[in-house]
Design an enzyme around this catalytic site. Structure first.
Site, PDB file in Angstrom:
ATOM      1  N   ASP A  11       0.850  -1.195   0.000  1.00  0.00           N
ATOM      2  CA  ASP A  11       0.000   0.000   0.000  1.00  0.00           C
ATOM      3  C   ASP A  11       0.882   1.239   0.000  1.00  0.00           C
ATOM      4  O   ASP A  11       1.833   1.345   0.792  1.00  0.00           O
ATOM      5  CB  ASP A  11      -0.899  -0.031   1.245  1.00  0.00           C
ATOM      6  CG  ASP A  11      -1.505   1.321   1.549  1.00  0.00           C
ATOM      7  OD1 ASP A  11      -2.160   1.873   0.667  1.00  0.00           O
ATOM      8  OD2 ASP A  11      -1.317   1.821   2.683  1.00  0.00           O
ATOM      9  N   ASP A 106      -3.634   2.555  -5.381  1.00  0.00           N
ATOM     10  CA  ASP A 106      -2.451   2.599  -4.511  1.00  0.00           C
ATOM     11  C   ASP A 106      -2.224   1.310  -3.719  1.00  0.00           C
ATOM     12  O   ASP A 106      -1.375   1.279  -2.822  1.00  0.00           O
ATOM     13  CB  ASP A 106      -2.536   3.784  -3.554  1.00  0.00           C
ATOM     14  CG  ASP A 106      -3.737   3.705  -2.623  1.00  0.00           C
ATOM     15  OD1 ASP A 106      -4.640   2.891  -2.882  1.00  0.00           O
ATOM     16  OD2 ASP A 106      -3.770   4.464  -1.628  1.00  0.00           O
ATOM     17  N   GLU A 107      -2.952   0.247  -4.038  1.00  0.00           N
ATOM     18  CA  GLU A 107      -2.790  -1.026  -3.333  1.00  0.00           C
ATOM     19  C   GLU A 107      -2.716  -2.168  -4.343  1.00  0.00           C
ATOM     20  O   GLU A 107      -3.526  -2.233  -5.262  1.00  0.00           O
ATOM     21  CB  GLU A 107      -3.967  -1.288  -2.389  1.00  0.00           C
ATOM     22  CG  GLU A 107      -4.098  -0.320  -1.240  1.00  0.00           C
ATOM     23  CD  GLU A 107      -5.342  -0.614  -0.422  1.00  0.00           C
ATOM     24  OE1 GLU A 107      -5.203  -0.985   0.757  1.00  0.00           O
ATOM     25  OE2 GLU A 107      -6.453  -0.487  -0.960  1.00  0.00           O
TER      26      GLU A 107
END
Length: 419
Positions: A11, A106-107
């Site tokens: 993350d 974003d992960e």
């Protein structure tokens, strides 16, 4: 279910803000937030750790954030840049394993089970290498949750955010001591409404679910939520125990079930049907264009509306089934317009959305006696090709030039934010 898998959920910390700080070295020691500096009522999309330490939170108002943090630097979002950086990070991950699955911008999940043996390194060394590779390439720091399943890796990531090195492992050996004591609202996919349901059942921690037999838990769910809750009960019970057989897969995870677009509106500008009709048509155009691009037609048209007078708010969704599947603008627009007019209470609108579902392939189209649907589809595909080549603002309806139109503004945005 294999218990020897090693799955990471990587993350990016304060992703948008981190990208901006990397692009602006002069802001390195200043609190930075991403939002629209010209709109004090706009929301903060991301805040760096320095800003968060002074009380700035994601989804807070820009004006409120600047009040809490006097030296806050607010930067307008650049969604195209964030997507580019996200794709770059994906390519970095693929240098360590070919099993990379995007979970959000974003992960990303990484299955490194085979990588450890192939590269001849231990897990801590591999993770440090990944973290520093991403940091040096993009200026973004990553936190890593580790687990034998995707669900445990995801929940381990919440612990990783609180660790100095940004790494935490959640395994079947420490599940009971680390995860089960947490409040039930911290379990993945448990929001406020589900939390209230659990509280009514006397369930306050994740362990309360995990320690129950599945049959007992299902019975409690049925008592509170009805017989249709069995699938939900099994999902939450497996999540509490870290059970998740799904593999890390590359590419698209599943076939889409619906295609839709929505727009948040300044409610004081959308009080009359003529203004609302302009936005409704623009949303239909976008939905149909996307459907044609992906070679789909929809049988069900849905309209979702949020109304407000500044004090009270009311939201609802309505749908109608078409006689024939369609991705033609005039057909979807007619159905959406009828839905809206039949159910609108007359209050100003704060949000409007249109979607189509029950999708089918567009290789076969039902012809009609009074409308040349095939010719209309060819014409709309020609317009689609122009927009694909020159941008969505290359061709627009004249109505979109009215003050109530949002098509030109949306042409400059990705996901509702400026490119």
């Amino acid at each position: 279910m294999p218990k020897d898998r090693i799955i990471l959920l990587s993350d990016c910390q304060a992703f948008y803000a981190s990208v901006e700080k990397a692009a602006h070295p002069e802001y390195q020691n200043l609190p930075v937030a991403v939002g629209d500096p010209a709109r004090m009522n706009g929301i903060v999309l991301a805040a760096c750790p320095l800003a968060k330490a002074q009380g700035v939170t994601t989804a807070s108002r820009v004006g409120e954030a600047k009040t809490k943090c006097r030296d806050l630097v607010v930067i307008r979002p650049r969604m195209a840049t964030y997507i580019t950086v996200s794709l770059l990070i994906s390519e970095i991950y693929k240098q360590y394993t070919d099993l990379v699955e995007a979970f959000s911008i974003d992960e990303q999940f990484l299955d490194v089970t085979g990588s450890l043996k192939f590269q001849g390194v231990d897990l801590p060394e591999l993770i440090r290498s990944i973290q520093h590779h991403v940091l040096l390439s993009t200026g973004v720091w990553t936190r890593v949750g580790i687990g034998p399943t995707k669900i445990l890796a995801k929940m381990a990531n919440n612990f990783a955010k609180k660790q100095p090195g940004g790494v935490f492992r959640l395994d079947y050996d420490n599940l009971e001591t680390e995860l089960w004591p947490l409040p039930v609202y911290e379990m993945f996919m448990v929001a406020s409404r589900m939390t209230k349901n659990f509280y009514r059942m006397g369930i306050t921690t994740i362990g309360d679910i995990a320690r129950m037999e599945l049959g007992e838990f299902k019975q409690r769910m049925r008592t509170t939520m009805g017989k249709q809750s069995d699938i939900q009960a099994e999902y939450y019970w497996q999540t509490a125990r870290g059970i998740d057989p799904s593999p890390v897969v590359t590419g698209i995870r599943h076939q889409i079930k619906s295609i839709g677009h929505g727009k948040a509106l300044r409610w004081n500008l959308y009080t009359r049907l003529p203004e609302i009709e302009v936005v409704l048509l623009e949303l239909v155009i976008e939905v149909c264009q996307r459907a044609r691009r992906q070679r789909y037609m929809g049988s069900v048209v849905s309209v979702a509306v949020a109304e407000t007078d500044g004090n009270k708010a009311y939201s609802y969704s309505r749908q109608v089934t078409l006689q024939e599947p369609s991705a033609l603008t005039h057909e979807i627009a007619a159905a959406a317009y009828r839905l809206f007019v039949d159910h609108w209470t007359g209050m100003p609108l704060s949000r409007l959305a249109v979607s189509i579902s029950q999708l089918t392939d567009d290789c076969v189209m039902q012809l009609t006696l009074f409308d040349d649907r095939s010719r209309t589809l060819s014409r709309e595909r020609a317009v689609d090709r122009i927009k694909t080549r020159y941008g969505s603002g290359a061709l627009i309806r004249a109505s979109s030039l009215l003050e109530s139109g949002v098509a030109l503004e949306r042409a400059q945005q990705i996901g509702g934010h400026y490119k």
